[in-house]
Design an enzyme around this catalytic site. Sequence first.
Site, mmCIF file in Angstrom:
data_model
loop_
_atom_site.group_PDB
_atom_site.id
_atom_site.type_symbol
_atom_site.label_atom_id
_atom_site.label_comp_id
_atom_site.label_asym_id
_atom_site.label_seq_id
_atom_site.Cartn_x
_atom_site.Cartn_y
_atom_site.Cartn_z
ATOM 1 N N ASP A 101 0.803 -1.228 0.000
ATOM 2 C CA ASP A 101 0.000 0.000 0.000
ATOM 3 C C ASP A 101 0.835 1.277 0.000
ATOM 4 O OD1 ASP A 101 -2.524 -1.054 -0.328
ATOM 5 O OD2 ASP A 101 -2.796 -1.412 1.807
ATOM 6 N N ASP A 158 -6.875 -5.150 -4.094
ATOM 7 C CA ASP A 158 -6.559 -3.759 -3.736
ATOM 8 C C ASP A 158 -5.279 -3.258 -4.433
ATOM 9 O OD1 ASP A 158 -7.691 -5.535 -1.848
ATOM 10 O OD2 ASP A 158 -7.548 -4.081 -0.240
HETATM 11 N N1 GLY Z 1 -6.847 -1.885 1.110
HETATM 12 C C1 GLY Z 1 -7.525 -2.350 2.257
HETATM 13 C C2 GLY Z 1 -8.976 -2.099 2.263
HETATM 14 O O1 GLY Z 1 -9.587 -1.788 1.276
HETATM 15 O O2 GLY Z 1 -9.536 -2.219 3.319
#
Ligand code: GLY
Length: 379
Positions: A101, A158
Amino acid sequence: MSYQLIKDDKTWAEGIFQKLNIKLKAECARMENIIPYIPRDGRYHDLDTGEGIYWWTNGFWPGLLWQMYQATKHEVYRNQAEAVEKRLDEALAGYEGLHHDVGFMWLHTSVANYRLTGNRESRRRGLHAANLLAGRYNPVGRFIRAWNEDRRGWIIIDTMMNLPLLYWASRETGDPRFLFMAENHADTAMNAIIRPDGSSNHIAILSPDTGECLETPAGQGYAPGSSWSRGQAWAVYGFALSCRYTGRKQYLDTAKKAAHYVIANFAQNNWLPLVDFRSPKEPLKYDATAAVISACGLLEIASQVGEYEEALYAGSAIKILRACEKAFADWDAEKDGVMGKGTAAYHDSSENTEVPIIYGDYFFTEAILRLLGNDFLIW
Ligand code: GLY
């Protein structure tokens, strides 16, 4: 997007933007450079997630501030965005708490700053983050691993939203390696995570030695085989962005397939967002973040298709945004958080269920600015 808003939708979006400007300025005045996530008792606090400076959502408040700065040129937004960016240097240097992320974290801070102001220090931070993401690439399986510890072959939907950091780094440096990795990951995700009906798994566990898909567990959704709505939203937006940066039509086709699934499910529920499209009717649980992310993804698709197609995607996005705003928005400037009823994960604790979450406000604002033609592409 060449899509022409009808007068009523344009008036609505303009009114929402004015309300956002009032409320977000009031929040800024209270913030003192904190990094917000979920307000408690109507107030944001600093990093109350237990994962502190590494938490994946720590870029969204600065991203929201940069969007508002770009739209208004008010310095109060820029000043706070720059202050939070500097705080995140501790995470960039700390390394061990970071994972895939880094895209969410540094696209919204340093890359946004560089794009809007040309700040070279921000460019350096963005390229540093891109190299951390590239370092997670598995060349045999052709994927970017999501998480740490022993989850060597785990990929999640994600990550599609983190790939634009690699697309940016390739263009910025002229080095095609970042692009190759991003495309290879998108191809792997298209095959291993997206199901034939356009729905998406959250997770696929691949063999880190061969890339073979071994299992698709539930992740943040209700159960294995269910359909976590925020994951569907990441699929819609993420594949559309991959098409924007590569021109490869199979990514747009995948985004459209995911979008058709999302639109059909929203239409079944008065355009309001269930946490999981394949969960029991009771208890009824909403996740507004899935709605506003989907809306941004649908608007991105609308910007890439011809005039006879765009109304389906833009029109659905507007229905979702208007339904969510009416049902869940809180315009009280004394309370932090605009878009209510966000849910971190289907089985999360009650304090993370149906509450305002910072990325709900980020994507809601991005969507409104997109409708008004006044956003800048942070991805
Ligand atoms: N990327 C983690 C979520 O969407 O919770």
